[in-house]
Design an enzyme around this catalytic site. Structure first.
Site, mmCIF file in Angstrom:
data_model
loop_
_atom_site.group_PDB
_atom_site.id
_atom_site.type_symbol
_atom_site.label_atom_id
_atom_site.label_comp_id
_atom_site.label_asym_id
_atom_site.label_seq_id
_atom_site.Cartn_x
_atom_site.Cartn_y
_atom_site.Cartn_z
ATOM 1 N N ARG A 53 0.828 -1.203 0.000
ATOM 2 C CA ARG A 53 0.000 0.000 0.000
ATOM 3 C C ARG A 53 0.872 1.267 0.000
ATOM 4 O O ARG A 53 0.673 2.181 -0.806
ATOM 5 C CB ARG A 53 -0.873 -0.035 1.259
ATOM 6 C CG ARG A 53 -1.968 0.961 1.380
ATOM 7 C CD ARG A 53 -2.626 0.806 2.769
ATOM 8 N NE ARG A 53 -2.454 -0.568 3.246
ATOM 9 C CZ ARG A 53 -3.210 -1.578 2.872
ATOM 10 N NH1 ARG A 53 -4.224 -1.376 2.073
ATOM 11 N NH2 ARG A 53 -2.964 -2.793 3.331
ATOM 12 N N THR A 54 1.831 1.307 0.906
ATOM 13 C CA THR A 54 2.668 2.499 1.053
ATOM 14 C C THR A 54 3.583 2.676 -0.157
ATOM 15 O O THR A 54 3.746 3.785 -0.673
ATOM 16 C CB THR A 54 3.506 2.386 2.349
ATOM 17 O OG1 THR A 54 2.619 2.195 3.446
ATOM 18 C CG2 THR A 54 4.322 3.632 2.576
ATOM 19 N N LYS A 82 21.672 -7.216 1.025
ATOM 20 C CA LYS A 82 21.261 -7.565 2.381
ATOM 21 C C LYS A 82 22.430 -7.437 3.358
ATOM 22 O O LYS A 82 22.266 -6.994 4.481
ATOM 23 C CB LYS A 82 20.709 -8.990 2.417
ATOM 24 C CG LYS A 82 19.254 -9.077 2.005
ATOM 25 C CD LYS A 82 18.813 -10.535 1.889
ATOM 26 C CE LYS A 82 17.513 -10.629 1.097
ATOM 27 N NZ LYS A 82 17.323 -11.956 0.512
ATOM 28 N N ARG A 103 11.537 2.205 3.545
ATOM 29 C CA ARG A 103 10.820 1.437 4.554
ATOM 30 C C ARG A 103 11.788 0.404 5.116
ATOM 31 O O ARG A 103 12.435 -0.312 4.346
ATOM 32 C CB ARG A 103 9.646 0.715 3.906
ATOM 33 C CG ARG A 103 8.931 -0.250 4.790
ATOM 34 C CD ARG A 103 7.843 0.458 5.556
ATOM 35 N NE ARG A 103 6.848 -0.410 6.111
ATOM 36 C CZ ARG A 103 5.620 -0.011 6.402
ATOM 37 N NH1 ARG A 103 5.247 1.232 6.153
ATOM 38 N NH2 ARG A 103 4.749 -0.822 6.943
ATOM 39 N N HIS A 131 6.179 6.989 11.008
ATOM 40 C CA HIS A 131 5.608 6.770 9.687
ATOM 41 C C HIS A 131 4.917 8.077 9.306
ATOM 42 O O HIS A 131 3.696 8.149 9.220
ATOM 43 C CB HIS A 131 4.614 5.610 9.745
ATOM 44 C CG HIS A 131 4.168 5.108 8.412
ATOM 45 N ND1 HIS A 131 4.732 5.524 7.228
ATOM 46 C CD2 HIS A 131 3.198 4.232 8.066
ATOM 47 C CE1 HIS A 131 4.128 4.922 6.222
ATOM 48 N NE2 HIS A 131 3.199 4.135 6.701
#
Lengths: 318, 318, 318
Positions: A53-54, A82, A103, A131
């Site tokens: 969604r974000t 990573k 994020r 956020h």
């Protein structure tokens, strides 16, 4: 705020937040005029944990401003990336992009990124911490429904202990001032003391705590629903006993004001019955749209790209 | 079809399918003219299971029309989104995008999405159920090779029991009419009775069933190959015995008409030998390109974006 | 090189590499002028293994030239695509895109792709084999720092046995000529004989081998650092004993020339201390930016899209 990273809303002055709210409103009614605002810009979305969604909201915002998007989400990450430090990854990506939305599951990751980056970083959520664009979406929805974000009775319902969106919204509304909070939760999920202290420290704000949504819903201008997660309870009996108290359905909506606005950060599980979606007071999908508009306002502001016609429109109003 | 979702081809009238075929042809010869048809539009590709070929086709189609693309594929999905209902996810995404292309492993998912969305949804495959744009790709390839999709002898070869593309193509060709089907399969993988009944119910269509590709290939205008999967057979002996009968190679191609067109929905395993690729009758990579063109025609039509020059070109022809 | 695939640098004539270096420089100072060079073009990034840095570089390059991007990275791959031959996947994607950048874990995959594709393929790394655009990034950084890629003393430090970037850079610099190589590694990770033979075969090039970075750093114009991986050593004691010898820190930098350039293909682990980042001689993040510029030069050249103003700028210089 040109060229600045946005890790939290807390250090953005209220007048600047008001400008963002204004700009989002302007963008909504001038989609074509703003469609080339960020031509030549590249946004990088670095999503170390997926948040569909974000991510899609940030990306659509940049695309609808005429910019372009690169990025990764979750499993697209290479093992090399990573193992690499956030510092190095962000430093590398800031050679490619003009703006980064990040994020990350770890608290503080956005601050590290902001320090490492050669371009502005917008925090798209760092663990349970901050956020800021979610709170902007919340404010924008309240502004759109009431023409203001002050002089309101705002109910927050559900998990008030762990919900970061709730704490961030309370903090920001306290800075705007003139809010009466109604904090609705079971004993197990009450608002932390430091948040209550924050309200108390705000001369024009106050709060009451409540356990029963039905008993207080009639007082509310805004009802901000959150999810009550079963794993927060010691035993399933408590969960089952309490859960229904905090489910919003049409029966409870009948007790509410005709202009009340229902917000929810989404995703929902069952805390808002689907039957409520058709009620004009349901504002949670509008909230999604407003989130995208606020991200358009924020992205263009941070990049220093002026919205065509926006300054003129303000002069006319003034 | 402006503003409508496309879950299946079955409720799109034949004249509208003909327009899509026309438009794809026009687009192919007017790439530059149509390159800004969908400027300002955003397509969301929601691929709950990855399907690289189909996703890239939908995305390229929108990009080559001047639009933009957001989306997710498989592992990019957040756990939150995984738990969320299709209704809520689609409702959210329709706040961002002007058009959604959705792929989902569950039958009926596209219909649910179409009902939930505020913008049109195109089904990019829902389980073994529907995949309307694959059939459009098939039709477009036949149209390009023969100038028509009727008055043809169409052979379908391989797995005729489980192949959804085969059933969908038969259904649509029956609606166009005047097709003689040759259904070539082992006993284990024969065409289901309801599909045969569908052909029988079409006054201008007929069928014969066959077991040996070599025996009938000489009669065919179109040969639609499909994959014969080993797991469909009770034992490996049957599979091995039958498999070669349904492999198309240059030896069998020597028996075919000089203008026959070989189609395949891809991916292939070994049912078409690589040596056939250089035969001008091999149409399966052209079929990929036609699929993209048909998606360009469909996306622009559903959005109501007119292809520059297209209407004029029709008047000149008329 | 219009329309040609780039699997390796080895068959690109030096004058063409010089043109690429020139173009990258031109692009850097003419960002706006070149922003529509590849309008209407589509790049496909086919990353069978994720390599975030490289993928984002290729993608940004195309976006900053005005083109568009489709693709997949690692886990976005469908199982069907996984089972499909490289030939078929590339053949399909070349129906959509004008240019393909492919990363694959298997040596030789890029060559197979180049033969299968209807459009040019750029190798973005195939196993331990070739990674031509990394070498272009290295050359471009040296060119930017010294105005030339010849008449230099180039130190290569760390794992000289397995580092493909090191071997590729040596090969290419030998073709330019007039390089004195200083090969700095532990005995366990010395330069292979065929690479030494390659230098010997180049009349204007020479080499010395060394074990101690501190002892030779003062002679170097360029220091190319690579990672020393623990798994290359027979026992941990050897690794720990040797590791520090090959870590670049400010103490060692004090021994180096004031204009020395430090390169690294990234990601780094600890072989360059973070404190070195602020030294103006640290060129490894500039190297990332130069890599993107070289990919812009390469992508536009392979597509035959002329950089606006570039030819004129050369005439003025001539």
């Amino acid at each position: 705020m040109v060229g600045s990273s946005v890790v939290t809303l807390d250090n953005i002055p209220i007048p600047e937040i008001r400008v963002l709210l204004d700009k989002a409103q302007y963008i909504d009614s001038h989609r074509k005029e703003v469609a080339n605002t960020c031509t030549g810009r590249v946004l990088a979305t670095l999503f170390y944990e997926p948040s569909t969604r974000t991510r899609l909201s940030f990306e659509t915002a940049m695309l609808r401003l005429g910019g372009k998007v690169i990025g990764f989400a979750g499993a697209q990450l290479s093992s090399a990336t990573k193992g690499e430090t956030i510092h190095d990854t962000v430093k590398v990506v800031s050679q490619y992009a003009d703006l980064i939305a990040m994020r990350h599951p770890k608290e503080g990751a956005a601050l590290v990124a902001a320090h490492s980056s050669d371009v502005p970083v917008i925090n798209a959520g760092d663990g349970g911490h901050m956020h800021p664009t979610q709170t902007l979406a919340d404010l924008s929805t309240i502004q759109a429904r009431f023409g203001r974000v002050t002089d309101l009775t705002v109910g927050l319902c559900g998990d008030l202990t762990f919900g970061r969106t709730v704490h961030s919204l309370i903090e920001t509304l306290c800075r705007f001032g003139n809010i009466r909070f109604v904090l609705i939760s079971p004993d197990e999920l009450k608002t932390p003391q430091y948040v209550l202290d924050r309200i108390d420290a705000s001369p024009t704000c106050s709060y009451v705590e409540a356990k029963d949504l039905s008993a207080v819903i009639g007082d509310l201008d805004v009802l901000y629903m959150t999810r009550v997660q079963q794993e927060r309870f010691f035993n399933e009996d408590d969960y089952l006993r309490l859960r229904d108290t905090y489910i919003l359905d049409t029966a409870k909506m009948r007790l509410a004001k005709p202009k009340m606005a229902v917000l929810h950060p989404l995703p929902r599980v069952n805390e808002i019955a689907k039957e409520v979606d058709d009620d004009p007071r349901a504002a949670y999908f509008e909230q999604v749209r407003r989130g995208m508009l606020m991200r358009m306002a924020l992205e263009s502001s941070v990049l220093g790209d002026e919205l065509p016609g926006y300054e003129t429109s303000k002069e006319v109003l003034a």
